[in-house]
Design a protein around this motif. Structure first.
Motif, PDB file in Angstrom:
ATOM      1  N   VAL A  48       0.857  -1.185   0.000  1.00 12.29           N
ATOM      2  CA  VAL A  48       0.000   0.000   0.000  1.00 12.29           C
ATOM      3  C   VAL A  48       0.892   1.234   0.000  1.00 12.29           C
ATOM      4  CG1 VAL A  48      -1.752   1.276   1.295  1.00 12.29           C
ATOM      5  CG2 VAL A  48      -1.807  -1.220   1.263  1.00 12.29           C
ATOM      6  N   ARG A  88       0.619   5.456  -0.365  1.00  9.66           N
ATOM      7  CA  ARG A  88      -0.189   6.668  -0.465  1.00  9.66           C
ATOM      8  C   ARG A  88       0.557   7.661  -1.353  1.00  9.66           C
ATOM      9  NH1 ARG A  88      -4.450   6.948   3.127  1.00  9.66           N
ATOM     10  NH2 ARG A  88      -4.560   5.188   4.542  1.00  9.66           N
ATOM     11  N   VAL A 128      -4.464   6.193  -3.223  1.00 11.66           N
ATOM     12  CA  VAL A 128      -3.815   5.045  -2.592  1.00 11.66           C
ATOM     13  C   VAL A 128      -3.618   3.970  -3.653  1.00 11.66           C
ATOM     14  CG1 VAL A 128      -3.934   3.337  -0.742  1.00 11.66           C
ATOM     15  CG2 VAL A 128      -4.954   5.590  -0.403  1.00 11.66           C
ATOM     16  N   ILE A 152      -2.608   0.153  -4.406  1.00  7.22           N
ATOM     17  CA  ILE A 152      -2.546  -1.142  -3.738  1.00  7.22           C
ATOM     18  C   ILE A 152      -2.119  -2.171  -4.769  1.00  7.22           C
ATOM     19  CG2 ILE A 152      -3.810  -2.893  -2.417  1.00  7.22           C
ATOM     20  CD1 ILE A 152      -5.425   0.386  -2.657  1.00  7.22           C
ATOM     21  N   TYR A 168      -6.009   1.588  -7.875  1.00  8.14           N
ATOM     22  CA  TYR A 168      -5.888   2.909  -7.266  1.00  8.14           C
ATOM     23  C   TYR A 168      -7.235   3.280  -6.662  1.00  8.14           C
ATOM     24  CZ  TYR A 168      -1.537   3.228  -9.843  1.00  8.14           C
ATOM     25  OH  TYR A 168      -0.263   2.993 -10.321  1.00  8.14           O
ATOM     26  N   LEU A 169      -7.218   3.718  -5.415  1.00 10.98           N
ATOM     27  CA  LEU A 169      -8.433   4.104  -4.701  1.00 10.98           C
ATOM     28  C   LEU A 169      -8.238   5.471  -4.066  1.00 10.98           C
ATOM     29  CD1 LEU A 169      -9.106   0.775  -2.753  1.00 10.98           C
ATOM     30  CD2 LEU A 169     -10.079   1.443  -4.952  1.00 10.98           C
ATOM     31  N   GLU A 172     -12.048   5.340   0.082  1.00 12.06           N
ATOM     32  CA  GLU A 172     -12.350   3.992  -0.408  1.00 12.06           C
ATOM     33  C   GLU A 172     -11.436   2.962   0.247  1.00 12.06           C
ATOM     34  OE1 GLU A 172     -13.850   4.586  -4.996  1.00 12.06           O
ATOM     35  OE2 GLU A 172     -11.698   4.837  -4.570  1.00 12.06           O
ATOM     36  N   TYR A 173     -10.163   3.303   0.379  1.00 13.65           N
ATOM     37  CA  TYR A 173      -9.210   2.391   0.998  1.00 13.65           C
ATOM     38  C   TYR A 173      -9.559   2.159   2.468  1.00 13.65           C
ATOM     39  CZ  TYR A 173      -4.997   0.497   3.047  1.00 13.65           C
ATOM     40  OH  TYR A 173      -4.127  -0.290   3.758  1.00 13.65           O
ATOM     41  N   ASP A 174      -9.868   3.226   3.191  1.00 10.35           N
ATOM     42  CA  ASP A 174     -10.189   3.110   4.614  1.00 10.35           C
ATOM     43  C   ASP A 174     -11.426   2.254   4.853  1.00 10.35           C
ATOM     44  OD1 ASP A 174      -8.025   4.719   5.220  1.00 10.35           O
ATOM     45  OD2 ASP A 174      -9.227   6.544   5.458  1.00 10.35           O
ATOM     46  N   LEU A 193     -10.275  -5.770  -0.966  1.00 12.02           N
ATOM     47  CA  LEU A 193      -9.121  -5.318  -1.739  1.00 12.02           C
ATOM     48  C   LEU A 193      -8.583  -6.441  -2.616  1.00 12.02           C
ATOM     49  CD1 LEU A 193      -7.231  -3.234   0.960  1.00 12.02           C
ATOM     50  CD2 LEU A 193      -8.562  -2.345  -0.970  1.00 12.02           C
TER      51      LEU A 193
END
Length: 68
Positions: free
Chosen positions: A8, A10, A29, A31, A39-40, A44-46, A53
């Motif tokens: 991951v 950022r 982010v 991943i 890419y988020l 969205e990632y949180d 994922l």
């Protein structure tokens, strides 16, 4: 959840694609599981679980392999 570890990162939008400083949320982010990359947004990632994922990474890998 098993499988390859997730990387991951950022990233910042300005300068585009540069890693965010440690402790910063970043703007995007990235991943990766070593095979596929998605890419988020930070939100969205949180909100995503590791299983979600991995599902999205698997779906992205299928699109890349089969051109869909």
């Amino acid at each position: 959840m098993s499988g390859p570890s997730l990387e991951v990162t950022r990233l910042l939008q300005n300068p585009l694609g540069h890693p965010a400083p440690d402790g910063e949320r970043g703007d995007i982010v990235r991943i990766s599981d070593g095979l596929s990359t998605i890419y988020l947004t930070p939100h969205e990632y949180d909100e995503a679980t590791e299983q979600q994922l991995r599902y999205r990474l698997a779906a992205e890998g299928g699109r890349a392999r089969y051109g869909t």
